[in-house]
Design a protein around this motif. Structure first.
Motif, PDB file in Angstrom:
ATOM      1  N   VAL A 141      52.104  50.509  49.156  1.00 30.20           N
ATOM      2  CA  VAL A 141      53.286  50.437  50.033  1.00 30.20           C
ATOM      3  C   VAL A 141      54.542  50.111  49.224  1.00 30.20           C
ATOM      4  O   VAL A 141      55.589  50.726  49.426  1.00 30.20           O
ATOM      5  CB  VAL A 141      53.058  49.392  51.149  1.00 30.20           C
ATOM      6  N   LEU A 142      54.443  49.175  48.313  1.00 28.18           N
ATOM      7  CA  LEU A 142      55.599  48.794  47.500  1.00 28.18           C
ATOM      8  C   LEU A 142      56.088  49.972  46.663  1.00 28.18           C
ATOM      9  O   LEU A 142      57.290  50.220  46.562  1.00 28.18           O
ATOM     10  CB  LEU A 142      55.255  47.608  46.603  1.00 28.18           C
ATOM     11  N   VAL A 143      55.153  50.717  46.090  1.00 28.10           N
ATOM     12  CA  VAL A 143      55.520  51.876  45.274  1.00 28.10           C
ATOM     13  C   VAL A 143      56.222  52.927  46.125  1.00 28.10           C
ATOM     14  O   VAL A 143      57.249  53.481  45.721  1.00 28.10           O
ATOM     15  CB  VAL A 143      54.263  52.462  44.584  1.00 28.10           C
ATOM     16  N   ARG A 144      55.703  53.204  47.315  1.00 26.17           N
ATOM     17  CA  ARG A 144      56.351  54.181  48.201  1.00 26.17           C
ATOM     18  C   ARG A 144      57.752  53.732  48.567  1.00 26.17           C
ATOM     19  O   ARG A 144      58.685  54.535  48.619  1.00 26.17           O
ATOM     20  CB  ARG A 144      55.510  54.388  49.466  1.00 26.17           C
ATOM     21  N   SER A 145      57.922  52.440  48.810  1.00 26.43           N
ATOM     22  CA  SER A 145      59.251  51.916  49.155  1.00 26.43           C
ATOM     23  C   SER A 145      60.222  52.084  47.991  1.00 26.43           C
ATOM     24  O   SER A 145      61.384  52.455  48.189  1.00 26.43           O
ATOM     25  CB  SER A 145      59.158  50.441  49.543  1.00 26.43           C
ATOM     26  N   ILE A 146      59.760  51.826  46.789  1.00 22.45           N
ATOM     27  CA  ILE A 146      60.629  51.973  45.615  1.00 22.45           C
ATOM     28  C   ILE A 146      60.956  53.443  45.378  1.00 22.45           C
ATOM     29  O   ILE A 146      62.091  53.786  45.041  1.00 22.45           O
ATOM     30  CB  ILE A 146      59.980  51.311  44.386  1.00 22.45           C
ATOM     31  N   HIS A 147      60.003  54.330  45.598  1.00 21.40           N
ATOM     32  CA  HIS A 147      60.275  55.761  45.463  1.00 21.40           C
ATOM     33  C   HIS A 147      61.335  56.206  46.474  1.00 21.40           C
ATOM     34  O   HIS A 147      62.214  57.007  46.145  1.00 21.40           O
ATOM     35  CB  HIS A 147      59.006  56.572  45.645  1.00 21.40           C
ATOM     36  N   GLN A 148      61.261  55.698  47.682  1.00 21.42           N
ATOM     37  CA  GLN A 148      62.280  56.031  48.681  1.00 21.42           C
ATOM     38  C   GLN A 148      63.638  55.475  48.274  1.00 21.42           C
ATOM     39  O   GLN A 148      64.656  56.142  48.444  1.00 21.42           O
ATOM     40  CB  GLN A 148      61.886  55.488  50.051  1.00 21.42           C
ATOM     41  N   LEU A 149      63.653  54.273  47.734  1.00 22.86           N
ATOM     42  CA  LEU A 149      64.903  53.654  47.296  1.00 22.86           C
ATOM     43  C   LEU A 149      65.579  54.502  46.223  1.00 22.86           C
ATOM     44  O   LEU A 149      66.802  54.696  46.244  1.00 22.86           O
ATOM     45  CB  LEU A 149      64.629  52.240  46.767  1.00 22.86           C
ATOM     46  N   PHE A 150      64.799  55.035  45.294  1.00 22.19           N
ATOM     47  CA  PHE A 150      65.338  55.857  44.208  1.00 22.19           C
ATOM     48  C   PHE A 150      65.417  57.335  44.579  1.00 22.19           C
ATOM     49  O   PHE A 150      65.780  58.161  43.744  1.00 22.19           O
ATOM     50  CB  PHE A 150      64.505  55.697  42.938  1.00 22.19           C
ATOM     51  N   ASN A 151      65.070  57.678  45.815  1.00 19.76           N
ATOM     52  CA  ASN A 151      65.099  59.062  46.304  1.00 19.76           C
ATOM     53  C   ASN A 151      64.232  59.959  45.421  1.00 19.76           C
ATOM     54  O   ASN A 151      64.608  61.070  45.082  1.00 19.76           O
ATOM     55  CB  ASN A 151      66.537  59.578  46.385  1.00 19.76           C
ATOM     56  N   PHE A 152      63.084  59.437  45.037  1.00 18.95           N
ATOM     57  CA  PHE A 152      62.164  60.150  44.163  1.00 18.95           C
ATOM     58  C   PHE A 152      61.282  61.067  44.984  1.00 18.95           C
ATOM     59  O   PHE A 152      60.740  60.667  46.007  1.00 18.95           O
ATOM     60  CB  PHE A 152      61.303  59.158  43.368  1.00 18.95           C
ATOM     61  N   HIS A 153      61.106  62.304  44.530  1.00 17.71           N
ATOM     62  CA  HIS A 153      60.247  63.271  45.213  1.00 17.71           C
ATOM     63  C   HIS A 153      59.165  63.729  44.249  1.00 17.71           C
ATOM     64  O   HIS A 153      59.459  64.165  43.132  1.00 17.71           O
ATOM     65  CB  HIS A 153      61.052  64.480  45.697  1.00 17.71           C
ATOM     66  N   HIS A 154      57.934  63.644  44.674  1.00 18.76           N
ATOM     67  CA  HIS A 154      56.780  64.031  43.865  1.00 18.76           C
ATOM     68  C   HIS A 154      56.818  65.530  43.596  1.00 18.76           C
ATOM     69  O   HIS A 154      56.961  66.326  44.504  1.00 18.76           O
ATOM     70  CB  HIS A 154      55.500  63.656  44.620  1.00 18.76           C
ATOM     71  N   ARG A 155      56.705  65.914  42.334  1.00 21.02           N
ATOM     72  CA  ARG A 155      56.623  67.331  41.969  1.00 21.02           C
ATOM     73  C   ARG A 155      55.427  67.504  41.048  1.00 21.02           C
ATOM     74  O   ARG A 155      55.302  66.811  40.046  1.00 21.02           O
ATOM     75  CB  ARG A 155      57.900  67.768  41.261  1.00 21.02           C
ATOM     76  N   SER A 156      54.588  68.447  41.399  1.00 27.08           N
ATOM     77  CA  SER A 156      53.375  68.667  40.629  1.00 27.08           C
ATOM     78  C   SER A 156      52.804  70.032  41.006  1.00 27.08           C
ATOM     79  O   SER A 156      53.067  70.522  42.110  1.00 27.08           O
ATOM     80  CB  SER A 156      52.363  67.565  40.960  1.00 27.08           C
ATOM     81  N   PRO A 157      52.049  70.651  40.103  1.00 29.66           N
ATOM     82  CA  PRO A 157      51.413  71.922  40.466  1.00 29.66           C
ATOM     83  C   PRO A 157      50.404  71.759  41.606  1.00 29.66           C
ATOM     84  O   PRO A 157      50.144  72.686  42.338  1.00 29.66           O
ATOM     85  CB  PRO A 157      50.687  72.365  39.190  1.00 29.66           C
TER      86      PRO A 157
END
Length: 175
Positions: free
Chosen positions: A98-114
């Motif tokens: 949960v903490l990691v998802r919250s930090i990803h949202q804070l930094f507007n990070f979007h997962h990109r992968s094949p």
């Protein structure tokens, strides 16, 4: 006629989910458990070091307490830093914290992968467009899957008409 165009654009009517059994829910929970266990273990380890450091500080052992806090914070920073590399197969489990998802949202990070992630965060688009499609069109995403679960008993698809008007007004596509 605009209404006819909407009727043609809608391939299938939305259907209600049948009764979801406890067995199906159990299978889903069991299938995600191996992905959550490593992060859960590390989170508990971090909390353990924080508790240890706090208790040592209360007993006047400041140097031991300081080491406990350094270890806890270092583990937390390492987990968050590694989570940005979750496209690597062994680190994909970090996306379930949960903490990691919250930090990803804070930094507007979007997962990109094949390959797709094992966890997808679903949200609505807010007040203007409660489907979220408008934001994805603005980002020029190649694929957009819309699953609408709103209240539309007369199947008038007002949300889709509103979305089409917004898309046309911004000149970012057409529906």
């Amino acid at each position: 006629n605009r209404n006819d165009a909407f009727e043609e654009a809608i391939v299938a009517k939305s259907t209600r989910l049948g009764n979801v059994s406890a067995q199906q829910i159990g299978k889903t929970a069991a299938s995600t458990m191996p992905l959550r266990l490593p992060t859960l273990f590390v989170q508990e380890l971090i909390y353990g070091f924080m508790l240890f450091a706090s208790l040592q500080g209360r007993q006047g052992r400041c140097q031991v307490s300081w080491v406990g806090w350094i270890v806890a914070v270092s583990l937390l920073v390492a987990i968050v830093a590694l989570s940005f590399f979750a496209f690597l197969p062994k680190l994909d489990c970090l996306l379930h914290a949960v903490l990691v998802r919250s930090i990803h949202q804070l930094f507007n990070f979007h997962h990109r992968s094949p390959r797709p992630p094992t966890l997808v965060h679903v949200t609505d688009g807010g007040l203007l467009d409660n489907t979220g499609v408008l934001q994805l069109l603005r980002r020029r995403r190649e694929r957009i899957l819309l699953v609408y679960g709103g209240n539309d008993p007369k199947e008038q698809f007002k949300y889709l008409k509103k979305l089409a008007d917004s898309v046309a007004a911004e000149h970012i596509g057409s529906l």
